[in-house]
Design a protein around this motif. Structure first.
Motif, PDB file in Angstrom:
ATOM      1  N   ARG A   1       0.522  -1.149   0.455  1.00  0.00           N
ATOM      2  CA  ARG A   1      -0.079  -0.143  -0.104  1.00  0.00           C
ATOM      3  C   ARG A   1       0.938   1.216   0.037  1.00  0.00           C
ATOM      4  O   ARG A   1       0.387   1.777  -0.720  1.00  0.00           O
ATOM      5  CB  ARG A   1      -1.156   0.146   1.550  1.00  0.00           C
TER       6      ARG A   1
ATOM      7  N   LEU B   1       0.597   4.123  -2.891  1.00  0.00           N
ATOM      8  CA  LEU B   1       0.233   5.818  -2.271  1.00  0.00           C
ATOM      9  C   LEU B   1       1.528   6.266  -2.642  1.00  0.00           C
ATOM     10  O   LEU B   1       0.838   7.461  -3.426  1.00  0.00           O
ATOM     11  CB  LEU B   1       0.181   6.187  -0.712  1.00  0.00           C
TER      12      LEU B   1
ATOM     13  N   ASP C   1      -6.099   6.011  -9.053  1.00  0.00           N
ATOM     14  CA  ASP C   1      -6.637   5.232  -7.693  1.00  0.00           C
ATOM     15  C   ASP C   1      -5.127   3.780  -7.307  1.00  0.00           C
ATOM     16  O   ASP C   1      -4.645   3.532  -7.918  1.00  0.00           O
ATOM     17  CB  ASP C   1      -7.980   5.025  -7.563  1.00  0.00           C
ATOM     18  N   GLU C   2      -6.029   3.941  -5.981  1.00  0.00           N
ATOM     19  CA  GLU C   2      -5.093   2.745  -5.536  1.00  0.00           C
ATOM     20  C   GLU C   2      -5.425   1.768  -6.402  1.00  0.00           C
ATOM     21  O   GLU C   2      -4.004   0.617  -6.383  1.00  0.00           O
ATOM     22  CB  GLU C   2      -5.542   2.497  -3.461  1.00  0.00           C
TER      23      GLU C   2
ATOM     24  N   HIS D   1      -8.305   1.886   6.574  1.00  0.00           N
ATOM     25  CA  HIS D   1      -6.703   2.335   6.581  1.00  0.00           C
ATOM     26  C   HIS D   1      -6.501   3.903   6.270  1.00  0.00           C
ATOM     27  O   HIS D   1      -5.513   4.323   6.961  1.00  0.00           O
ATOM     28  CB  HIS D   1      -5.916   1.602   4.843  1.00  0.00           C
TER      29      HIS D   1
ATOM     30  N   HIS E   1      -9.001   7.386   4.989  1.00  0.00           N
ATOM     31  CA  HIS E   1     -10.764   7.755   4.568  1.00  0.00           C
ATOM     32  C   HIS E   1      -9.972   7.654   3.022  1.00  0.00           C
ATOM     33  O   HIS E   1      -9.181   7.819   2.093  1.00  0.00           O
ATOM     34  CB  HIS E   1     -10.814   9.306   4.396  1.00  0.00           C
ATOM     35  N   ARG E   2     -10.840   6.623   2.089  1.00  0.00           N
ATOM     36  CA  ARG E   2     -10.813   5.652   0.981  1.00  0.00           C
ATOM     37  C   ARG E   2     -12.098   6.481   0.688  1.00  0.00           C
ATOM     38  O   ARG E   2     -12.739   5.508   1.256  1.00  0.00           O
ATOM     39  CB  ARG E   2     -10.434   3.832   1.464  1.00  0.00           C
TER      40      ARG E   2
ATOM     41  N   ARG F   1     -15.076   3.068   1.393  1.00  0.00           N
ATOM     42  CA  ARG F   1     -15.178   2.751   2.350  1.00  0.00           C
ATOM     43  C   ARG F   1     -15.380   3.002   3.399  1.00  0.00           C
ATOM     44  O   ARG F   1     -15.577   3.965   3.382  1.00  0.00           O
ATOM     45  CB  ARG F   1     -13.261   1.716   1.853  1.00  0.00           C
TER      46      ARG F   1
END
Ligand code: AMP
Ligand code: MN
Ligand code: MN
Ligand code: MN
Length: 279
Positions: free
Chosen positions: A133, A137, A147-148, A249, A251-252, A255
């Protein structure tokens, strides 16, 4: 009563400090919380202290990485009696993470993307908890991806070109480790694993159960609503106790925040019922 038995902090790949995650969960009405950072217990003392100050119940936890076939899966260990075993394991895992991250940094160079190890490291703050992750990022920062999720589909998934596999625990090893430490094993987000064969999701549940696994996450922020319904049914049919967590994890989009994942149906026996019998 809101329960969240799966959140992350800066001790692994979350963005909030342990105490800040606890505070946010409390603000959302969480009464029982577990911090479950990846392969580490480094954030637990700070989180437990904050939970005590706020008057909420805190359960020690850690989300352990497991190599199952060619895939990585996760088993959460809740309420260990022997925390030292986790501290020791966590030091070893930290070394593996650092080694792997250096190699992943080299893989990115093949794509003309340089300096990824240092950048991921700057985000993680510590080479010992470097996760995929942090690389995602770093790519996002650079504008390489939108996006991730794209970081995983293009580079970092278990079958992606910049992923370097690590031999984590095998499933029998992790179950033995958790049992020896007096913790309860919880199969994390079982609906999130997309195997080549859909039947492998059921094979995994059966193997986990055969190895003494009694609890699965039923409602989690890492599931789609349809998975929550499916694993509710599977928990009933296969006789699992249920756990629930946001898998927060930071703010996403799309989620849930801590404690705001879909609640468990009230008729399901929960891992908290099971832990009561072990007190
Ligand atoms: P690692 O522990 O280094 O193998 O990294 C796994 C972490 O990457 C997970 O804990 C998630 O936080 C994150 N992750 C895995 N798959 C995805 C995905 N498809 N999209 C976004 N994040 C993901
Ligand atoms: Mn994570
Ligand atoms: Mn996970
Ligand atoms: Mn998680």
């Amino acid at each position: 009563m809101a329960i969240d038995l799966h959140v992350h902090s800066t001790a692994s790949d979350g963005v909030l400090r342990p105490r800040d995650v606890v505070r946010l969960a409390w603000q959302n009405g969480v009464q029982t919380l577990s911090l479950t950072d990846h392969d580490t217990v480094a954030g637990l003392a700070e989180a437990a202290k904050e939970a005590k100050a706020l008057g909420i119940r805190f359960i020690n936890g850690s989300e352990l990485s497991v190599t199952w076939g060619r895939r990585t899966i996760h088993v959460v260990a809740l309420a260990p009696k022997n925390l030292e075993m986790f501290e020791c394991m966590s030091r070893e895992r930290g070394r593996l993470r650092e080694e792997r991250a250096r190699l992943m940094g080299e893989r990115f160079e093949r794509f003309g993307i340089y300096g990824m190890f240092n950048e991921a490291m700057a985000i993680a703050g510590n080479a010992l908890n470097l996760s995929r992750r942090h690389f995602a990022l770093a790519l996002l920062h650079r504008g390489e991806i939108q996006d991730e999720n794209e970081a995983f589909t293009r580079y970092l998934s278990d079958t992606g070109p910049c992923f370097v596999p690590t031999q984590w625990f095998t499933l029998p090893e992790v179950m033995q480790f958790i049992a020896d430490a007096g913790a309860e094993a919880v199969l994390a987000h079982p609906g999130r694993y997309s195997f080549d064969e859909p039947s492998q999701n059921i094979t995994l549940l059966k193997e986990f159960q055969a190895l003494g696994g009694r609890v699965i996450e039923v409602t989690t922020g890492s599931h789609f609503a349809a998975d929550n319904a499916r694993y509710t049914q599977l928990a009933v049919n296969m006789g699992f106790w249920a756990s629930t967590g946001s898998d927060f994890h930071g703010h996403r989009p799309g989620r849930p925040a801590p404690g705001l994942q879909q609640p468990l149906p009230t008729y399901l026996p929960t891992v908290l019922d099971l832990l009561k019998t072990k007190e």
